[in-house]
Scaffold this motif. Sequence first.
Motif, PDB file in Angstrom:
ATOM      1  N   TYR A 219       0.812  -1.057   0.224  1.00 17.84           N
ATOM      2  CA  TYR A 219       0.000  -0.001  -0.151  1.00 17.84           C
ATOM      3  C   TYR A 219       0.906   1.794  -0.529  1.00 17.84           C
ATOM      4  O   TYR A 219       0.446   2.687  -0.279  1.00 17.84           O
ATOM      5  N   VAL A 220       2.178   1.077   0.444  1.00 14.24           N
ATOM      6  CA  VAL A 220       2.983   2.575   0.113  1.00 14.24           C
ATOM      7  C   VAL A 220       3.317   2.749  -0.726  1.00 14.24           C
ATOM      8  O   VAL A 220       3.264   3.925  -1.190  1.00 14.24           O
ATOM      9  N   GLU A 221       3.455   1.443  -1.992  1.00 15.63           N
ATOM     10  CA  GLU A 221       3.616   2.050  -3.302  1.00 15.63           C
ATOM     11  C   GLU A 221       2.671   2.225  -4.007  1.00 15.63           C
ATOM     12  O   GLU A 221       2.972   3.303  -5.056  1.00 15.63           O
ATOM     13  N   LEU A 222       1.722   1.879  -3.434  1.00 18.46           N
ATOM     14  CA  LEU A 222      -0.108   2.017  -4.156  1.00 18.46           C
ATOM     15  C   LEU A 222      -0.259   3.930  -4.297  1.00 18.46           C
ATOM     16  O   LEU A 222      -0.919   4.684  -5.167  1.00 18.46           O
ATOM     17  N   ALA A 223      -0.041   4.354  -2.760  1.00 16.16           N
ATOM     18  CA  ALA A 223       0.294   5.446  -2.531  1.00 16.16           C
ATOM     19  C   ALA A 223       0.490   6.116  -2.909  1.00 16.16           C
ATOM     20  O   ALA A 223       0.365   7.565  -3.903  1.00 16.16           O
ATOM     21  N   LEU A 224       2.355   6.188  -3.379  1.00 16.71           N
ATOM     22  CA  LEU A 224       2.864   6.402  -4.114  1.00 16.71           C
ATOM     23  C   LEU A 224       2.616   6.570  -5.558  1.00 16.71           C
ATOM     24  O   LEU A 224       2.665   8.277  -6.358  1.00 16.71           O
ATOM     25  N   ALA A 225       2.169   5.865  -5.706  1.00 15.17           N
ATOM     26  CA  ALA A 225       1.810   5.709  -7.152  1.00 15.17           C
ATOM     27  C   ALA A 225       0.319   6.670  -7.576  1.00 15.17           C
ATOM     28  O   ALA A 225       0.017   7.134  -9.118  1.00 15.17           O
ATOM     29  N   ARG A 232       2.780  12.362   3.598  1.00 10.56           N
ATOM     30  CA  ARG A 232       1.641  12.865   3.922  1.00 10.56           C
ATOM     31  C   ARG A 232       1.107  11.348   4.152  1.00 10.56           C
ATOM     32  O   ARG A 232       0.445  10.857   3.979  1.00 10.56           O
ATOM     33  N   ILE A 233       2.359   9.972   3.692  1.00  9.25           N
ATOM     34  CA  ILE A 233       1.758   8.617   3.558  1.00  9.25           C
ATOM     35  C   ILE A 233       2.479   8.496   5.632  1.00  9.25           C
ATOM     36  O   ILE A 233       3.137   8.578   5.792  1.00  9.25           O
ATOM     37  N   ASP A 234       1.505   7.568   5.996  1.00  8.11           N
ATOM     38  CA  ASP A 234       1.911   7.360   7.412  1.00  8.11           C
ATOM     39  C   ASP A 234       1.693   5.458   6.936  1.00  8.11           C
ATOM     40  O   ASP A 234       0.753   5.205   6.439  1.00  8.11           O
ATOM     41  N   THR A 235       2.963   4.134   7.046  1.00 10.38           N
ATOM     42  CA  THR A 235       2.142   3.027   7.686  1.00 10.38           C
ATOM     43  C   THR A 235       2.795   2.792   8.764  1.00 10.38           C
ATOM     44  O   THR A 235       4.225   3.318   9.892  1.00 10.38           O
ATOM     45  N   ILE A 236       1.405   1.736   9.643  1.00 17.28           N
ATOM     46  CA  ILE A 236       1.982   1.449  10.257  1.00 17.28           C
ATOM     47  C   ILE A 236       2.152   0.036  10.680  1.00 17.28           C
ATOM     48  O   ILE A 236       2.832  -0.908  11.539  1.00 17.28           O
ATOM     49  N   ALA A 237       2.563  -1.072   9.033  1.00 17.60           N
ATOM     50  CA  ALA A 237       2.678  -2.555   8.957  1.00 17.60           C
ATOM     51  C   ALA A 237       3.776  -2.269   7.891  1.00 17.60           C
ATOM     52  O   ALA A 237       4.263  -3.599   8.009  1.00 17.60           O
ATOM     53  N   ASP A 238       4.531  -1.739   7.088  1.00 19.89           N
ATOM     54  CA  ASP A 238       5.528  -1.426   6.261  1.00 19.89           C
ATOM     55  C   ASP A 238       6.234  -0.430   6.598  1.00 19.89           C
ATOM     56  O   ASP A 238       6.939   0.088   6.043  1.00 19.89           O
ATOM     57  N   PHE A 239       7.388  -1.738   7.188  1.00 18.01           N
ATOM     58  CA  PHE A 239       8.867  -0.714   7.948  1.00 18.01           C
ATOM     59  C   PHE A 239       9.623  -0.589   7.264  1.00 18.01           C
ATOM     60  O   PHE A 239      10.482   0.224   6.534  1.00 18.01           O
ATOM     61  N   ALA A 240       9.916  -1.833   6.202  1.00 14.56           N
ATOM     62  CA  ALA A 240      10.967  -1.688   5.044  1.00 14.56           C
ATOM     63  C   ALA A 240       9.968  -0.478   3.361  1.00 14.56           C
ATOM     64  O   ALA A 240      11.174  -0.266   3.359  1.00 14.56           O
TER      65      ALA A 240
END
Length: 307
Positions: A219-225, A232-240
Amino acid sequence: MTKAVRYDEFGGIDVLRIEEVERPVPAAEQVLVHVKAAGINLGEAAIRTGAMAEIFPSAFPSGQGSDLAGVVAEVGAGADRFSVGDEVIGFSEKRSAQAELVLVEVDNLTPKPENVSWEVAGGLYVAGVTAWGAVHSVQLEQGESVVISGAAGGVGSLAVQLARRAGATVIGLASEGNHEWLRSHGVIPVAYGAGVRDRLEAAAPGGIHAFIDTYGDGYVELALALGVAIARIDTIADFAAAAKYGVKTEPGTEARPGAEVLAELAALIADGHLEVPIANVYPLTQVRQACTELERRHTHGKIVLRP
């Protein structure tokens, strides 16, 4: 003697056991709490398997759990802001909350409002403070659009409500079985899976300004796409992914003491402004079954243990 969850080595759910331990005695600035409810969280599974050993080293035998709510059973020196019999919400920093009696630092407790249930209070700390931190981290402004993945889970179900209270248009990624609950809380539901990017863009024709990822899995990659700014992106699950792209991992720069945030969230619940869905309640002795359900990652809300 009193009962507590323990494990002696890293491993799966099968390493968990219920053990008889000596009754804890509060030291200075500590309170002994007779636990009425204790939440369980996915991060505890990562600690138990050793996946986070470098960040959270373990000493064995280890207890488990942070979230708790209960009744004050004994008060140590200097902890007299609470009295025996007080109902409290709090958290353990010693991975010991899943037990009948737990020592808690006095600064990690706040009074439990009378009309907040034990189950809700006992499962509030980790999910509540995490959701609060993530929402504040992405700095939502009135009218902006934010996507929240895992929107019906323990953290996500609170984050969508807090984001709505911040004035944002909230788009929640969740399975279709949870879409009606999201709609009832003013959230635009979107199903995950193939074609999700197109569905998100259709749900936010004015663009997506922020993204809170509570699930991981790309989902981090999706947010960037989708064109969301890194800040403005925060993840609590994908620390890599956070390390790779430089996105935030809650709670950002606006962190406040946990008990202070707990008090704020408990007041919102008591006043009917925040709902904490409870997916299931298990007796403490069924901690393995509770963790099995949690680790399937399809629950709507919190799973709670009752000693």
